[in-house]
Design an enzyme around this catalytic site. Structure first.
Site, PDB file in Angstrom:
ATOM      1  N   GLU A   1     -17.295 -27.517 -18.885  1.00 20.73           N
ATOM      2  CA  GLU A   1     -16.089 -27.992 -18.181  1.00 20.73           C
ATOM      3  C   GLU A   1     -16.415 -29.281 -17.443  1.00 20.73           C
ATOM      4  OE1 GLU A   1     -15.151 -24.942 -15.339  1.00 20.73           O
ATOM      5  OE2 GLU A   1     -15.165 -23.362 -16.846  1.00 20.73           O
TER       6      GLU A   1
ATOM      7  N   CYS B   1     -11.189 -78.642  -9.964  1.00 28.03           N
ATOM      8  CA  CYS B   1     -10.624 -79.993 -10.095  1.00 28.03           C
ATOM      9  C   CYS B   1     -10.648 -80.782  -8.794  1.00 28.03           C
ATOM     10  CB  CYS B   1      -9.198 -79.919 -10.635  1.00 28.03           C
ATOM     11  SG  CYS B   1      -8.012 -79.294  -9.434  1.00 28.03           S
TER      12      CYS B   1
ATOM     13  N   TYR C   1      -6.658 -27.712 -10.368  1.00 27.88           N
ATOM     14  CA  TYR C   1      -7.152 -27.168 -11.642  1.00 27.88           C
ATOM     15  C   TYR C   1      -7.917 -25.880 -11.333  1.00 27.88           C
ATOM     16  CZ  TYR C   1      -6.275 -31.707 -13.831  1.00 27.88           C
ATOM     17  OH  TYR C   1      -5.692 -32.846 -14.316  1.00 27.88           O
TER      18      TYR C   1
ATOM     19  N   CYS D   1     -10.319 -77.207  -4.643  1.00 21.80           N
ATOM     20  CA  CYS D   1     -10.490 -76.390  -5.842  1.00 21.80           C
ATOM     21  C   CYS D   1     -11.867 -76.660  -6.449  1.00 21.80           C
ATOM     22  CB  CYS D   1      -9.386 -76.728  -6.842  1.00 21.80           C
ATOM     23  SG  CYS D   1      -9.660 -76.009  -8.460  1.00 21.80           S
TER      24      CYS D   1
ATOM     25  N   ASP E   1     -14.229 -33.925  -9.069  1.00 21.37           N
ATOM     26  CA  ASP E   1     -14.729 -34.400  -7.781  1.00 21.37           C
ATOM     27  C   ASP E   1     -13.613 -34.346  -6.743  1.00 21.37           C
ATOM     28  OD1 ASP E   1     -16.460 -35.348  -5.951  1.00 21.37           O
ATOM     29  OD2 ASP E   1     -16.545 -37.392  -6.733  1.00 21.37           O
TER      30      ASP E   1
ATOM     31  N   CYS F   1      -5.105 -73.236  -6.079  1.00 22.08           N
ATOM     32  CA  CYS F   1      -5.313 -74.658  -6.303  1.00 22.08           C
ATOM     33  C   CYS F   1      -3.934 -75.290  -6.458  1.00 22.08           C
ATOM     34  CB  CYS F   1      -6.133 -74.831  -7.579  1.00 22.08           C
ATOM     35  SG  CYS F   1      -6.029 -76.486  -8.261  1.00 22.08           S
TER      36      CYS F   1
ATOM     37  N   CYS G   1      -5.665 -79.441 -13.244  1.00 22.24           N
ATOM     38  CA  CYS G   1      -6.815 -78.535 -13.119  1.00 22.24           C
ATOM     39  C   CYS G   1      -7.187 -77.955 -14.493  1.00 22.24           C
ATOM     40  CB  CYS G   1      -6.468 -77.414 -12.149  1.00 22.24           C
ATOM     41  SG  CYS G   1      -7.832 -76.298 -11.877  1.00 22.24           S
TER      42      CYS G   1
ATOM     43  N   LYS H   1     -25.115 -33.728 -13.848  1.00 19.75           N
ATOM     44  CA  LYS H   1     -24.481 -34.851 -13.155  1.00 19.75           C
ATOM     45  C   LYS H   1     -24.541 -36.147 -13.967  1.00 19.75           C
ATOM     46  CE  LYS H   1     -23.194 -33.750  -9.023  1.00 19.75           C
ATOM     47  NZ  LYS H   1     -23.979 -34.015  -7.915  1.00 19.75           N
TER      48      LYS H   1
ATOM     49  N   LYS I   1     -16.836 -31.502 -14.204  1.00 20.12           N
ATOM     50  CA  LYS I   1     -17.045 -31.176 -12.791  1.00 20.12           C
ATOM     51  C   LYS I   1     -16.130 -32.096 -11.984  1.00 20.12           C
ATOM     52  CE  LYS I   1     -20.563 -30.166  -9.381  1.00 20.12           C
ATOM     53  NZ  LYS I   1     -19.993 -30.838  -8.213  1.00 20.12           N
TER      54      LYS I   1
HETATM   55  S1  IVH Z   1     -17.727 -23.334 -10.648  1.00 17.99           S
HETATM   56  C1  IVH Z   1     -20.271 -20.255  -8.640  1.00 17.99           C
HETATM   57  N1  IVH Z   1     -16.506 -25.197 -12.033  1.00 17.99           N
HETATM   58  O1  IVH Z   1     -18.507 -27.984  -7.696  1.00 17.99           O
HETATM   59  C2  IVH Z   1     -19.535 -21.317  -9.352  1.00 17.99           C
HETATM   60  N2  IVH Z   1     -17.176 -25.702  -9.816  1.00 17.99           N
HETATM   61  O2  IVH Z   1     -21.280 -27.650  -6.627  1.00 17.99           O
HETATM   62  C3  IVH Z   1     -19.049 -22.373  -8.467  1.00 17.99           C
HETATM   63  N3  IVH Z   1     -16.579 -27.949  -9.075  1.00 17.99           N
HETATM   64  O3  IVH Z   1     -17.803 -26.125  -4.841  1.00 17.99           O
HETATM   65  C4  IVH Z   1     -18.013 -23.238  -8.925  1.00 17.99           C
HETATM   66  N4  IVH Z   1     -15.594 -28.576 -10.932  1.00 17.99           N
HETATM   67  O4  IVH Z   1     -15.967 -27.594  -5.766  1.00 17.99           O
HETATM   68  C5  IVH Z   1     -17.086 -24.867 -10.864  1.00 17.99           C
HETATM   69  N5  IVH Z   1     -15.404 -26.753 -13.352  1.00 17.99           N
HETATM   70  C6  IVH Z   1     -15.972 -26.404 -12.191  1.00 17.99           C
HETATM   71  C7  IVH Z   1     -16.027 -27.310 -11.121  1.00 17.99           C
HETATM   72  C8  IVH Z   1     -16.661 -26.918  -9.945  1.00 17.99           C
HETATM   73  C9  IVH Z   1     -15.919 -28.927  -9.705  1.00 17.99           C
HETATM   74  C10 IVH Z   1     -17.120 -28.046  -7.704  1.00 17.99           C
HETATM   75  C11 IVH Z   1     -16.660 -26.949  -6.786  1.00 17.99           C
HETATM   76  C12 IVH Z   1     -17.896 -26.341  -6.213  1.00 17.99           C
HETATM   77  C13 IVH Z   1     -18.941 -27.380  -6.504  1.00 17.99           C
HETATM   78  C14 IVH Z   1     -20.261 -26.723  -6.707  1.00 17.99           C
END
Ligand code: IVH
Length: 686
Positions: free
Chosen positions: A122, A419, A231, A416, A126, A434, A440, A322, A124
């Site tokens: 999935e 020119c 989500y 400028c 932010d 300018c 120019c 990451k 991650k």
């Molecule tokens: S699973 C025990 N799935 O990442 C499992 N976390 O570093 C914990 N996060 O606090 C979470 N996308 O805020 C999971 N697809 C995802 C995620 C996700 C973002 C964040 C979440 C969590 C942090 C963990």
């Protein structure tokens, strides 16, 4: 149920309310969960308002799960604490392929399996982790992660998110606690920051901070105006129905219940597929529209997850992989000013090269002088460079406490850099420009193209490509050079025959006889469109009079405000521009002169006309200019003072208002007739 409240509610009203709610929640489900919008936003809003108005008349029909009830009227004095029955954990991180391979090996060893492990991968997200509790299908509570053991009750705020259903769909379980991430999409973030700036408030540093700030509002009315999205990524508790056997099936269940699950989620067999997922998502990252900082891999089989268990605060069955950092520190070595094709000066940071977001960055945009001031940037400063995907790297912050003694302030150029013409920043504008538009080199192609265009000097055959070639081959550097071109020079260019060269030169010669308004428009002075050019010509009568005027004289002209006046003054004061104009006149370009007209003698003097709807034969600006030439005022709205309304295609409320006030309404054909009769129809020869 109605009798208690004394409201005469018929069954059909209750039914209608139910039907509208179902309709709205179905549309939200299609929009957010299925990602298949069913109707335009305007239709959603219309039904929403219809429901709102019925509920206003029948308050006894309002229920907490109605989409109209997302914002409550209660202002909190603080957030109360929520204990997480199932703790909200964090994830271990992997920063390299090797670390990921080691993770996969650990899993196989612990489970004692030889086969490839099946994972769910999935993005991650932010944003901020939240936990949402549904009882008997109704949203009853939402909380932040806090320290993982307990968080804050943000129910009122979470209820304002349209991607969070207030009631679950279908066969709802007795209890569901769902975990997921709240994010702020990029477009909403940019718009929010623009609003912040306009309100004189500090913009947010990034979408994550903006999302956090928005969720921590005590007034949920404010949260409701923030573009937040949710989500779902896991089920923490489920009662009244069996837990699915795999993580993927649990995500599917969440989807079926009406919760939004990220569409990139995918089942992967073994490390190779995980790495392919990582690469794919990293490539998509710049176009996703929201921030992610990596991907997450989870063992799919929930029984295996249970076997693996947890170490301290993170599960053994999941890991975050990451992406490389998108922000890095480096030193600002210098600032150079680039000139765009419209004359805008843009500062560019020259940086000590730094590896950020997967590439080496040595230049970054600084946008404009205000940005330099906002950042309080000095040469020699340590700066934060941000590079999000394909996006042009930018300097996002300065570490003021690391400023060396030798640091220098950044000065805005007075001339400028291309020119040497004077630069000028109009009041209220962020951009410095300018003023040497006619000479120019950075602006030459744009200036020639505009000069030759149909509504300006109307030089037939001098299209975009040919302008490029003439400039690139150094046959012309500015518009005056056009009049020195010979047939032989043009014919020698690639893909140019003798005949078309002769035609072009003839068209250039023909353009020498030109009406003054067209000539003024052709000069490409900032903010001087056809209507303003015409007003100037009518007011001053000759080019010489215009060139001799100053700010004070310019603002006397109808349609010219102080900003346009200062653009005009700077343009004509620039010696380089004066030179080009002299050369044009020497070459025989003769803008027609006329006596400055006495307004009272003009045929439409004292009349106010309004244009509405779409005109087919001429542009709004042309129609406006032609009417002004006849002495009419052209207004933007209909009032009792309006003399005539010209209604084009799809005319709307202005037409209605004119009819209500009994004002004469005519169509475009009539307008063209009037303009032609007085010899100002732009379609006819001037
Ligand atoms: S699973 C025990 N799935 O990442 C499992 N976390 O570093 C914990 N996060 O606090 C979470 N996308 O805020 C999971 N697809 C995802 C995620 C996700 C973002 C964040 C979440 C969590 C942090 C963990």
């Amino acid at each position: 149920m109605n009798a208690d409240h004394g409201w005469p509610v018929s069954e059909s009203v209750a039914d209608q309310v139910r039907r509208l709610r179902e309709q709205l929640s179905d549309w939200s489900y299609r929009y957010y969960v299925l990602d298949e919008p069913a109707v335009p936003d305007a239709e959603y809003d219309r039904i929403f308002r219809a429901l709102q108005s019925i509920e206003e008349q029948h308050p006894e029909l309002v229920s907490a799960d109605s989409p109209t009830q997302r914002v409550g009227d209660r202002l909190l004095d603080g957030f109360s604490e929520v204990t997480h029955e199932v703790p909200m954990l964090s994830l271990d991180n992997a920063f390299s392929d090797e670390e990921l391979v080691a993770f996969d090996r650990r899993i196989s060893e612990r489970l004692g399996i030889q086969d490839t492990v099946i994972y769910v991968a999935e993005p991650k997200l932010d944003g901020l982790a939240v936990s949402i509790l549904y009882k008997d299908g109704q949203l009853v509570r939402a909380a932040t992660r806090g320290d993982g053991a307990s968080g804050e009750d943000i129910t009122a705020n979470i209820r304002t998110l349209r991607s969070v259903p207030l009631g679950l769909r279908g066969q709802a379980p007795a209890l569901l606690e769902v975990r997921g991430e709240v994010v702020m999409p990029h477009d909403g973030f940019e718009a929010l920051n623009e609003r912040q700036r306009q309100a004189g408030q500090k913009p947010f540093a990034n979408p994550r901070n903006a999302a956090a700030g928005s969720l921590r509002q005590l007034d949920s009315g404010i949260t409701a105006q923030r573009p937040l999205e949710f989500y779902a990524y896991s089920i923490a508790r489920l009662e009244g129905q069996a837990m699915p056997a795999t993580h993927l099936a649990s995500l599917q269940l969440l989807r079926d219940l009406g919760l939004r699950v990220n569409s990139l989620v995918c089942r992967c067999h073994g490390v190779d597929e995980l790495l392919a997922f990582y690469q794919r998502v990293q490539q998509q990252r710049p176009t996703l529209g929201y921030d992610i900082d990596g991907v997450v891999y989870k063992v799919d089989d929930l029984a295996l997850q249970q076997k693996l268990g947890f170490v301290s605060r993170a599960p053994r069955w999941a890991i975050a992989h990451k992406f490389p950092a998108q922000e890095e520190l480096t030193i600002l070595r210098d600032v150079e000013w680039q000139v765009g094709r419209t004359g805008a000066l843009t500062p560019v940071a020259r940086l000590e090269p730094v590896f950020v977001g997967g590439v080496t960055v040595s230049n970054a945009t600084l946008h404009n002088a205000d940005e330099i001031e906002r950042l309080d940037l000095h040469i020699g400063d340590t700066v934060v460079v941000l590079r999000a995907g394909d996006v042009i790297p930018k300097v996002s912050a300065v570490l003021a406490d690391r400023r060396p003694e030798s640091a220098r302030a950044i000065t805005i150029p007075v001339a400028c850099p291309v020119c040497g013409s004077e630069v000028f920043r109009a009041e209220g504008e962020a951009v410095t420009r300018c003023t040497g538009g006619l000479i120019c080199a950075a602006q030459q192609k744009e200036a020639v193209r505009h000069f030759a265009s149909r509504r300006a000097m109307d030089i037939e055959g001098l299209g975009e490509r040919l302008v490029d070639v003439l400039v690139d081959e150094k046959l012309i550097a500015n518009v005056a050079d056009l009049y020195r071109l010979s047939i032989e020079q043009v014919a020698s260019l690639e893909r140019m025959g003798e005949k078309s060269a002769a035609n072009l030169i003839e068209a250039i010669q023909r353009s020498k006889q030109v009406a003054l308004p067209r000539f003024l428009f052709a000069l490409g002075i900032r903010e001087v469109g056809e209507a303003t050019a015409l007003a100037l010509a009518n007011h001053f009568g000759s080019l010489q009079a215009i060139m001799a005027a100053d700010d004070q004289a310019f603002v006397q002209v109808a349609d010219v405000g102080p900003v346009v006046a200062s653009h005009l003054q700077h343009f004509f004061a620039e010696p380089h521009n004066q030179q080009v104009i002299s050369r044009l006149l020497e070459a025989g370009v003769t803008p027609s002169e006329s006596e400055p007209q006495k307004p009272e003698t003009l045929p439409l003097h004292g009349q106010t006309w309004v244009l509405t709807g779409t005109l087919e034969q001429l542009t709004r600006d042309q129609a406006k200019a032609a009417l002004q030439q006849l002495g009419a005022k052209v207004a933007g709205s209909v009032s009792a003072k309006t003399s005539m309304v010209i209604a084009g295609e799809a005319a709307g409320s202005k037409l209605d208002k004119a009819q209500a006030l009994g004002i004469a309404v005519e169509d475009e054909t009539y307008l063209i007739k009037v303009l032609t009769e007085h010899g100002v129809y732009p379609g006819s020869a001037e």
